[in-house]
Structures are given as C-alpha cells and as structure tokens.
Design an enzyme around this catalytic site. Sequence first.
Site, PDB file in Angstrom:
ATOM      1  N   CYS A   1      19.499 -18.859 -16.007  1.00 60.17           N
ATOM      2  CA  CYS A   1      20.400 -19.372 -16.493  1.00 60.17           C
ATOM      3  C   CYS A   1      20.503 -20.661 -15.350  1.00 60.17           C
ATOM      4  O   CYS A   1      19.877 -21.956 -16.075  1.00 60.17           O
ATOM      5  CB  CYS A   1      21.997 -19.034 -15.955  1.00 60.17           C
ATOM      6  SG  CYS A   1      21.878 -18.260 -14.383  1.00 60.17           S
TER       7      CYS A   1
ATOM      8  N   ALA B   1      29.363 -12.801 -14.480  1.00 64.05           N
ATOM      9  CA  ALA B   1      28.236 -12.120 -14.037  1.00 64.05           C
ATOM     10  C   ALA B   1      28.204 -10.967 -14.195  1.00 64.05           C
ATOM     11  O   ALA B   1      29.032 -10.208 -13.545  1.00 64.05           O
ATOM     12  CB  ALA B   1      27.988 -12.559 -12.297  1.00 64.05           C
ATOM     13  N   GLY B   2      27.637 -10.272 -15.312  1.00 63.21           N
ATOM     14  CA  GLY B   2      27.942  -8.724 -16.025  1.00 63.21           C
ATOM     15  C   GLY B   2      27.138  -7.859 -15.175  1.00 63.21           C
ATOM     16  O   GLY B   2      26.491  -9.008 -13.814  1.00 63.21           O
TER      17      GLY B   2
ATOM     18  N   THR C   1      23.419  -8.829 -15.068  1.00 59.82           N
ATOM     19  CA  THR C   1      23.246 -10.386 -13.490  1.00 59.82           C
ATOM     20  C   THR C   1      23.166 -10.411 -12.551  1.00 59.82           C
ATOM     21  O   THR C   1      21.747  -9.801 -11.324  1.00 59.82           O
ATOM     22  CB  THR C   1      24.749 -11.530 -14.173  1.00 59.82           C
ATOM     23  OG1 THR C   1      23.960 -12.472 -15.053  1.00 59.82           O
ATOM     24  CG2 THR C   1      24.130 -12.448 -12.788  1.00 59.82           C
ATOM     25  N   ARG C   2      24.346  -9.134 -11.892  1.00 58.27           N
ATOM     26  CA  ARG C   2      24.184  -8.453 -10.957  1.00 58.27           C
ATOM     27  C   ARG C   2      23.434  -7.724 -10.112  1.00 58.27           C
ATOM     28  O   ARG C   2      22.543  -7.754  -9.196  1.00 58.27           O
ATOM     29  CB  ARG C   2      25.503  -7.757 -10.617  1.00 58.27           C
ATOM     30  CG  ARG C   2      27.203  -8.615 -10.551  1.00 58.27           C
ATOM     31  CD  ARG C   2      27.607  -8.136 -10.176  1.00 58.27           C
ATOM     32  NE  ARG C   2      29.154  -8.945 -11.012  1.00 58.27           N
ATOM     33  CZ  ARG C   2      30.002  -9.479  -9.767  1.00 58.27           C
ATOM     34  NH1 ARG C   2      29.530  -9.364  -8.688  1.00 58.27           N
ATOM     35  NH2 ARG C   2      30.901 -10.598 -10.282  1.00 58.27           N
ATOM     36  N   ALA C   3      22.719  -6.468 -11.726  1.00 56.35           N
ATOM     37  CA  ALA C   3      21.184  -5.965 -11.334  1.00 56.35           C
ATOM     38  C   ALA C   3      20.316  -6.284 -11.084  1.00 56.35           C
ATOM     39  O   ALA C   3      18.909  -5.889 -10.728  1.00 56.35           O
ATOM     40  CB  ALA C   3      21.225  -4.502 -12.444  1.00 56.35           C
ATOM     41  N   ASN C   4      20.018  -7.377 -11.738  1.00 57.33           N
ATOM     42  CA  ASN C   4      18.915  -8.919 -11.503  1.00 57.33           C
ATOM     43  C   ASN C   4      18.967 -10.087 -10.348  1.00 57.33           C
ATOM     44  O   ASN C   4      18.381 -10.876 -10.567  1.00 57.33           O
ATOM     45  CB  ASN C   4      18.724  -9.195 -13.465  1.00 57.33           C
ATOM     46  CG  ASN C   4      18.348  -8.617 -14.322  1.00 57.33           C
ATOM     47  OD1 ASN C   4      17.555  -7.495 -13.602  1.00 57.33           O
ATOM     48  ND2 ASN C   4      18.749  -8.519 -14.961  1.00 57.33           N
TER      49      ASN C   4
ATOM     50  N   ASN D   1      26.526 -20.188 -17.914  1.00 53.05           N
ATOM     51  CA  ASN D   1      25.401 -20.006 -17.189  1.00 53.05           C
ATOM     52  C   ASN D   1      24.930 -19.223 -18.322  1.00 53.05           C
ATOM     53  O   ASN D   1      23.927 -19.100 -18.289  1.00 53.05           O
ATOM     54  CB  ASN D   1      25.884 -18.432 -16.206  1.00 53.05           C
ATOM     55  CG  ASN D   1      26.753 -17.666 -16.122  1.00 53.05           C
ATOM     56  OD1 ASN D   1      27.698 -18.442 -16.689  1.00 53.05           O
ATOM     57  ND2 ASN D   1      26.487 -16.595 -16.276  1.00 53.05           N
TER      58      ASN D   1
END
Length: 302
Positions: A113, A145-146, A149-152, A273
């Site tokens: 994003c 931020a799902g 997103t948090r894992a990446n 985003n």
Amino acid sequence: MYKILRTSRVLQVAAMVGIDSGSDGLARAARLGIPTTHEGVDGLISMPGFTDIDIVCDATSARAHVANAAALAGYAKTLIDLTPAAIGPQVVPSVNLLSCLDAGATNVNMITCGGQATIPIVSAVSAVTAVHYAEIVASIASKSAGAGTRANIDEFTETTARAVEQVGRATRGKAVIILNPAEPPLIMRDTVFCLIGNADHDAVRDSIHAMVDSVAGYVPGYRLKQPVQFHPVAPDEPLCTLAGDASRQVRTRVSVFLEVQGAAHYLPAYAGNLDIMTSAALQVAECIADRRRHGGQTEVPQ
C-alpha cells in the site's frame, strides 16, 4: 469483491476463496450468489467453473502467495499479487503497467500500500531530474492492519524500498511503515522525501501534480495534503550521506505529503491503505481484460 461488483466495466467475480468457513466475506459472497470455497487454493482449483477463470487476485500473505502461485502455475492463469511476495514484476499502474504487460508477465506484484501511494511521486520527480535518495513513510490506522499486514512488516519494508529504486528510479530507497493506534482511526498518510541536485522546481512540482491526478483517476481518495515543498540542503549536512556516492550532487530535499481516503465500499473510509491496493489491482485486472477482449495494445483504463 465489492469494488469489482460496484465499479468494474469488464470484470465479473467468478469465485470468492477463503480459509475460514465462518468468514464474513464468504458469507456475503454466498448471499450475492457468488460461488465460494473455504478450502483455499485447492478448493478453487476443484471448483466447477475454475477453467473459465482468467485472473486470480491473491490478497493473502507473502508466504501464502508463494504456495498459491506454485499451486496455480500449471493452469494458465494471470495472478495479481496483493502481497509483498514480489515473485513477479512490481507494478504501479500509473508508472509501468503497460510495459510489464507488454513483457508478458503472468504474475504481477502490487508491491505494498505504501508503495502504491508513494512510488508514483518518486517516479514523477525522477522524470524531471535524478533522485539520489528517496525515503517513504506510510502511516496507517492500526485497525486497518490485519493479520496479513502484521505478518508482512519485514517484507513490506524490503519490497517497498526495492520498488522505490526499481520502479521509482531512485538511486537509493528506504521505506518505513507506522501502525497508528489513534482513536478515532486516522486515514492513511504518506510522506515522500527525495534528495535531488539542481533542478527546475516548477517542472518537478508540475510533474508531481500530474502524477497525483493520474493516480486519483483510479484511487479517488488520493490527494496532496500540503503543497510540494523544496528545502536547500548543504553538501556537508549529514542528510547527504544517505545519497551515497552522489552526496556531493545533492542540493535540494523535495517533501511531498499525501493522504489516501478509502472509498468505503466495504472497509471503513480510514482504510485507505487497503483501498489503494484493491483499486490498483482492479486497474491492472481491467487492463488485462481489455487487452484480451480487443487483442493487442490498449491504453490504461480510466
């Protein structure tokens, strides 16, 4: 799904795929009469209408996309990767979409994003003068931020920084992401800093404004938050070291402040985003569909 249903001229939603049988997305798709599966990519492959599907949009995670791309490799599908996996060429519709499609790419990566919001600006500056260093800061609402997103986070910074250089044409690039926990949630904000040499400031400003208009053509909530700013930089300032070997050529810092408001088709308006990623992916998918319908070259759809 909602963006295609509500806004697309040429696309149809053939299937909605997930891994959670109780997900709200699958339930909504089912109520709309769209075929669904909660068995991931394997469930997609086994669906009766799978052979009629031309384009697969993958909005999972970087690690999951690697497995999904491998599973779909033998089925002649075009994959639009909305994760930072970056298996295929990195695409920003307003910058390099047509050249990637001309090269025959079948797995195109939408970067991140932050990349979709900021790389057009770096590219706009690069179109006028050399960008010795570019730094982007993407600030998004924590609630938008799902898990993916948090894992990446690491992939986000690495993939975006690389794309700032390869797509935005900066000599050196850096990317930072901030998850903002403010309540009420704030819409996406992006900051772009470019270090340049002697250049026509009016030409740089005009190029940025033209690029903002281009991106806003497919992301209506994309806009400048403040006027483009130019600040002189002394050659001996520590900031210049970021430009590496070109540090002696740096004369000006260009600062661009952006805001991205979501269309709120399904997700909240503050989730710009996520909206810019789905909007950019839709732009790519429509261009692919237009080419297949008409055969040969087409312009990027507006």
